[in-house]
Each structure stands twice: as structure tokens, then as C-alpha cells.
Design a protein around this motif. Structure first.
Motif, PDB file in Angstrom:
ATOM      1  N   CYS A  88       0.813  -1.206   0.000  1.00 11.67           N
ATOM      2  CA  CYS A  88       0.000   0.000   0.000  1.00 11.67           C
ATOM      3  C   CYS A  88       0.853   1.265   0.000  1.00 11.67           C
ATOM      4  O   CYS A  88       1.951   1.294   0.562  1.00 11.67           O
ATOM      5  N   SER A  89       0.315   2.316  -0.613  1.00 14.18           N
ATOM      6  CA  SER A  89       1.030   3.593  -0.656  1.00 14.18           C
ATOM      7  C   SER A  89       1.100   4.261   0.715  1.00 14.18           C
ATOM      8  O   SER A  89       1.777   5.269   0.873  1.00 14.18           O
ATOM      9  N   THR A  90       0.400   3.710   1.702  1.00 16.43           N
ATOM     10  CA  THR A  90       0.575   4.174   3.075  1.00 16.43           C
ATOM     11  C   THR A  90       1.426   3.186   3.888  1.00 16.43           C
ATOM     12  O   THR A  90       1.456   3.255   5.116  1.00 16.43           O
ATOM     13  N   PHE A  91       2.097   2.283   3.188  1.00 15.52           N
ATOM     14  CA  PHE A  91       3.081   1.375   3.786  1.00 15.52           C
ATOM     15  C   PHE A  91       2.505   0.582   4.956  1.00 15.52           C
ATOM     16  O   PHE A  91       3.193   0.302   5.945  1.00 15.52           O
ATOM     17  N   ASP A  92       1.223   0.217   4.859  1.00 20.44           N
ATOM     18  CA  ASP A  92       0.547  -0.485   5.953  1.00 20.44           C
ATOM     19  C   ASP A  92       1.339  -1.715   6.376  1.00 20.44           C
ATOM     20  O   ASP A  92       1.578  -2.619   5.575  1.00 20.44           O
ATOM     21  N   SER A  93       1.697  -1.765   7.631  1.00 19.68           N
ATOM     22  CA  SER A  93       2.491  -2.878   8.120  1.00 19.68           C
ATOM     23  C   SER A  93       2.531  -2.815   9.645  1.00 19.68           C
ATOM     24  O   SER A  93       1.943  -1.939  10.257  1.00 19.68           O
ATOM     25  N   THR A  94       3.240  -3.752  10.227  1.00 23.48           N
ATOM     26  CA  THR A  94       3.442  -3.775  11.668  1.00 23.48           C
ATOM     27  C   THR A  94       4.934  -3.741  11.951  1.00 23.48           C
ATOM     28  O   THR A  94       5.754  -3.756  11.035  1.00 23.48           O
ATOM     29  N   VAL A 161      10.828   2.506   9.907  1.00 27.48           N
ATOM     30  CA  VAL A 161       9.846   1.410   9.901  1.00 27.48           C
ATOM     31  C   VAL A 161      10.431   0.170   9.243  1.00 27.48           C
ATOM     32  O   VAL A 161      10.311  -0.945   9.758  1.00 27.48           O
ATOM     33  N   LEU A 162      11.091   0.368   8.106  1.00 30.50           N
ATOM     34  CA  LEU A 162      11.663  -0.761   7.370  1.00 30.50           C
ATOM     35  C   LEU A 162      12.797  -1.413   8.148  1.00 30.50           C
ATOM     36  O   LEU A 162      12.938  -2.643   8.164  1.00 30.50           O
ATOM     37  N   ALA A 163      13.609  -0.598   8.803  1.00 31.09           N
ATOM     38  CA  ALA A 163      14.729  -1.143   9.577  1.00 31.09           C
ATOM     39  C   ALA A 163      14.245  -2.040  10.707  1.00 31.09           C
ATOM     40  O   ALA A 163      14.866  -3.066  11.020  1.00 31.09           O
ATOM     41  N   GLU A 164      13.105  -1.678  11.317  1.00 34.82           N
ATOM     42  CA  GLU A 164      12.563  -2.482  12.411  1.00 34.82           C
ATOM     43  C   GLU A 164      12.055  -3.830  11.922  1.00 34.82           C
ATOM     44  O   GLU A 164      12.019  -4.799  12.674  1.00 34.82           O
ATOM     45  N   GLN A 165      11.672  -3.898  10.641  1.00 35.13           N
ATOM     46  CA  GLN A 165      11.125  -5.133  10.083  1.00 35.13           C
ATOM     47  C   GLN A 165      12.179  -6.021   9.453  1.00 35.13           C
ATOM     48  O   GLN A 165      11.929  -7.197   9.213  1.00 35.13           O
ATOM     49  N   SER A 166      13.325  -5.458   9.121  1.00 38.05           N
ATOM     50  CA  SER A 166      14.282  -6.129   8.245  1.00 38.05           C
ATOM     51  C   SER A 166      15.512  -6.619   8.984  1.00 38.05           C
ATOM     52  O   SER A 166      15.824  -6.165  10.087  1.00 38.05           O
ATOM     53  N   GLN A 167      16.215  -7.531   8.355  1.00 33.43           N
ATOM     54  CA  GLN A 167      17.447  -8.046   8.944  1.00 33.43           C
ATOM     55  C   GLN A 167      18.609  -7.072   8.788  1.00 33.43           C
ATOM     56  O   GLN A 167      19.545  -7.077   9.574  1.00 33.43           O
ATOM     57  N   HIS A 168      18.525  -6.227   7.746  1.00 31.58           N
ATOM     58  CA  HIS A 168      19.612  -5.298   7.464  1.00 31.58           C
ATOM     59  C   HIS A 168      19.069  -3.886   7.315  1.00 31.58           C
ATOM     60  O   HIS A 168      17.940  -3.679   6.877  1.00 31.58           O
ATOM     61  N   ALA A 169      19.887  -2.898   7.654  1.00 32.88           N
ATOM     62  CA  ALA A 169      19.480  -1.504   7.531  1.00 32.88           C
ATOM     63  C   ALA A 169      19.296  -1.149   6.057  1.00 32.88           C
ATOM     64  O   ALA A 169      20.111  -1.538   5.216  1.00 32.88           O
ATOM     65  N   PRO A 170      18.244  -0.419   5.726  1.00 40.87           N
ATOM     66  CA  PRO A 170      18.027  -0.051   4.328  1.00 40.87           C
ATOM     67  C   PRO A 170      18.935   1.088   3.893  1.00 40.87           C
ATOM     68  O   PRO A 170      19.399   1.885   4.714  1.00 40.87           O
ATOM     69  N   GLY A 171      19.162   1.165   2.583  1.00 39.45           N
ATOM     70  CA  GLY A 171      19.847   2.307   2.019  1.00 39.45           C
ATOM     71  C   GLY A 171      18.836   3.412   1.741  1.00 39.45           C
ATOM     72  O   GLY A 171      17.635   3.259   1.994  1.00 39.45           O
TER      73      GLY A 171
END
Length: 423
Positions: A88-94, A161-171
Motif C-alpha cells: 500500500c502507498s501508506t506502507f501499511d504494516s506492523t 519502519v523498514l529497519a525495524e522489520q528487516s534483517q539489514h538496515a536499508p539504504g
């Protein structure tokens, strides 16, 4: 098939489907098919883009990853050169996912890195600037999405938000870098890939930015984003002579119509209030649904008796009421009860003669499509930004659908969509 899309909900699947089918003005897009879940058969060889609609946004992470990889394998088997993971364009996630885990799993599966993450959808006033997601002039966490019943978004910083979900830090590629053009974006993505950076949050505040990003991703194995990221992707294949642009088909469906709504977004609540001024509206109490106290026959009679008044049935209570019910019964039980109710009601409506269904809300759309046991739909012309007319076969019957994300559409969307499906 050249482009394969894995969408994490049904409204998002139809949204990106029409984007690929529409393509660029005066050029057209690709012949696009939308599949409800992963097919058990090969695709029509004339299809240029295939969209698999999953209901994985709110699933447990491991299940969402498994379903997405299964979808990816089917798309690769159809010959897809590029996979798009649509959210979603509002990045709906947990905090746990599912965007980060699915995106990383797909990147590993495809042996790629430096993968664009861009939920921006400027036409719907979703923009990404300095890594922060805006809805119109409000940051995401002040847009109403902070009250979403399943995936409340309380942080506008997509990198965080992405960093909290992912194994690696995003660029990160800032808007100032995007302005340097597609070649500069491509070089930056490659540099980050060389550093083993898997996911790259990429700013975009207008359609021109997204076209630059799409051009930079012409040879990318994997792209992730909202539906608007796909606008320029067909052009890459058309420009190389691997496809010919074409227009989305027009169609109409005869029969009764109904609007079914399960979203409680601000936009949807305004649309319901507008619809109520001129047309027939029936509100259902969510607690009665949970208790199994709703008379389905009365609803069928309401729809039949108000065909000239664009009948609308909804459970979209205000967020405070929804929150109270979630505390009383549990969030999962509330959402499951409402989804199961709509999944049961839709086939009853079709059996009673309804052939046009306009649906508000991603989870509600998924429930209704599942309840109708549809396995694929034809994507038609766009009714409103991001919402196409859809045509499905159910036995000998033809059904017209419009599946609207909660935040999409103009005030008069519901009545216009019902009319558009009949024209």
C-alpha cells in the motif's frame, strides 16, 4: 509474460493491474491479467503482465513470506523478467512486517540487491520526501492511518519502519539525488548493491520522479512499491521492442448492483456520508455481526427494494467504536468476524441476482473475492485513480467488480462506480 506482480491485498492488486494495463499516455500498457491467489495452471501466453493478489498483508510473517515466494516461482515459470512486490502507498504494516521480510526474502530468492522501496503515489497525494511518507500535507502518523484497526502507522519515517522489520538496515536515495536523473539513480542503486545493501528507500514527490526511478529499474530483477511505481515499467519493454502498447478493454455488466463497505478510513467515512444524502444506506453494527445476530435475508430484501437508489451496506463505525470492540473481543476476532460475514453475504447477493459489486476496503475486498471463489478477473478501464472496473466469470454468470482501497476515490465514488460497471 514480462512483468509479474505480487500484491499483498486485493485492492492493491487491481490498482497496480490497471496501472500496468494503462501504461503511459499515447503508448498504452501491457495486456494484464489479475489472478486471485497463485494459479494451478499456466498463464495465457498473450498476457504481458500478471498480477497475483494475495491476502498477505496481515498474515503471520512466515506465512506471508511463503505465499509470496510461491507466487514468485509461478511468475518466473511464466517467463517474467521482472518481479514487482506491491504494497500500500501508506506502507501499511506492523513492527514485525510484512513488507520488510517479504521484500528481503524475494531479493534473496532472486539473488539481487539494491532493490527500490518506494510507496509514493503522487496522484493520491502520497509522497516520500527525505524518507518520510506524507498523505497530502500531513505526515503519515497524522493522516488517520495511525488509527487503522489492523496496521496502525505511527511512524512516518519509512527508513525507520523498514529497519525495524528487516534483517539489514536499508539504504536511501534522497529526492535531490532522484532529480539527477535515471542514470544517476541506477548508479546509486548499483553502488548500494555492491555494498550488499538489500533494500533502498527512494524518495519521490511527483510522477516524473517515479518515471525516472522506473527507467533506472529497467533491468532490475525486483522492484517494490505502491502501484504508481509500475506506471513506467511497461515502457521499458515497449521501448526495447519486447512488447506493444495497448489500451485496457471496455466492458459493461447487466444486473442488480450493491455497495459493500468494511473500511473505517476517513476517506471512506466521508464517502458514506455523501452517499447517504442521495441514496439508500444500511448500517450494520459490528457487534451484532460478531454475535451472529444479523439477518441476511433482510439485507437481501434491502438491496432488492432499493435498486434505483444505489444500495450501500456498511460496517464502517468510527475508529473509537472499532477500538472499543477490539478491546472487548480482540482485534483478530473482530476483523475475522466482519470478513467472514462479507464472504458469506456476497454469494447470497449474487444468487439473488446481484451482478455489480462495488467494495470499499482492502480486507473486505479480499473476503468478498474469496467468498465468491473467483480465481481470476479481467482488468478494464479505470473508474477512478487506482480503481479499475473488473470482470469475472462465476459459472455461467458475468460479475462486475470495483475494489476500492479505503483511502481511494472521490466523494461520489460509490454511485459513480456502480454506474460505470453498467455502462
Amino acid at each position: 509474460m514480462l512483468i509479474g506482480v505480487i500484491a499483498d491485498d486485493f485492492t492493491g492488486a487491481s490498482d497496480i493491474g490497471v496501472t500496468l494495463a494503462k501504461g503511459l499516455p499515447e503508448e498504452g500498457g501491457l495486456k494484464t491479467a489479475l489472478y486471485i491467489g497463485v494459479p494451478d495452471h499456466s498463464a495465457d501466453p498473450t498476457i504481458g503482465a500478471g498480477v497475483i493478489a494475495l491476502k498477505s498483508r496481515s498474515l503471520p510473517v512466515a506465512e506471508a513470506v511463503t505465499q509470496s515466494l510461491h507466487a514468485c516461482d509461478w511468475l518466473l515459470a511464466q517467463g517474467c523478467q521482472q518481479i514487482v512486490f506491491k504494497y500500500c502507498s501508506t506502507f501499511d504494516s506492523t513492527a514485525e512486517g510484512n513488507i520488510g521480510p517479504v521484500a528481503e526474502a524475494l531479493a534473496e530468492h532472486l539473488s539481487t540487491a539494491g532493490v527500490v522501496v518506494c510507496p509514493a503515489f503522487p496522484a493520491m497525494k502520497r509522497t516520500l520526501y527525505q524518507g518520510h511518507l506524507f498523505v497530502a500535507d500531513q505526515l503519515l502518523n497524522a493522516s488517520g492511518m495511525e488509527n487503522h484497526p489492523l496496521t496502525p502507522m505511527k511512524d512516518p519515517d519509512i527508513r525507520r519502519v523498514l529497519a525495524e522489520q528487516s534483517q539489514h538496515a536499508p539504504g536511501f536515495i534522497a529526492w535531490q539525488q532522484v532529480q539527477q536523473g535515471s542514470e544517476a539513480i541506477k548508479q546509486q542503486l548499483q553502488a548500494l548493491a555492491d555494498q550488499k545493501t538489500c533494500l533502498v528507500v527512494t524518495d519521490a514527490i511527483n510522477d516524473e520522479d517515479l518515471l525516472k526511478i522506473a527507467s533506472a529499474c529497467a533491468e532490475a530483477k525486483l522492484v517494490t512499491g505502491g502501484s504508481a511505481i509500475a506506471r513506467g515499467l511497461p515502457h521499458n519493454f515497449i521501448r526495447r521492442g519486447e512488447a506493444s502498447g495497448e489500451a485496457a478493454p471496455e466492458f459493461s455488466v447487466k444486473g442488480d448492483g450493491v455497495v459493500l463497505v468494511g473500511s473505517c478510513s476517513r476517506t471512506t467515512l466521508k464517502q458514506i456520508a455523501y452517499h447517504r444524502q442521495q441514496f439508500a444506506v444500511h448500517e450494520l453494527d459490528a457487534e451484532q455481526i460478531i454475535r451472529g445476530e444479523v439477518d441476511s435475508q433482510a439485507l437481501l430484501s434491502f438491496v432488492a427494494d432499493h435498486q434505483q437508489q444505489a444500495p450501500l451496506i456498511y460496517t464502517s463505525g468510527d475508529p473509537q467504536r472499532v477500538s472499543q470492540l477490539q478491546k472487548k473481543y480482540g482485534r483478530e476476532k473482530v476483523s475475522q468476524a466482519i470478513e467472514q460475514f462479507f464472504a458469506s453475504l456476497a454469494p447470497q447477493l449474487v444468487a439473488a441476482g446481484v451482478r455489480r459489486l462495488v467494495v470499499g476496503g482492502g480486507e473486505t475486498s479480499g473476503a468478498i473475492v474469496s467468498g465468491l471463489k473467483l480465481d481470476s478477473v479481467v482488468i478494464g478501464a479505470e473508474i477512478s485513480t487506482g480503481v479499475p472496473a473488473l470482470q469475472a466469470k462465476r459459472g455461467e454468470e458475468t460479475i462486475g467488480l470495483a475494489l476500492k482501497s479505503g483511502n481511494f476515490g472521490e466523494e461520489d465514488f460509490f454511485s459513480r462506480a456502480l454506474k460505470a460497471l453498467a455502462e
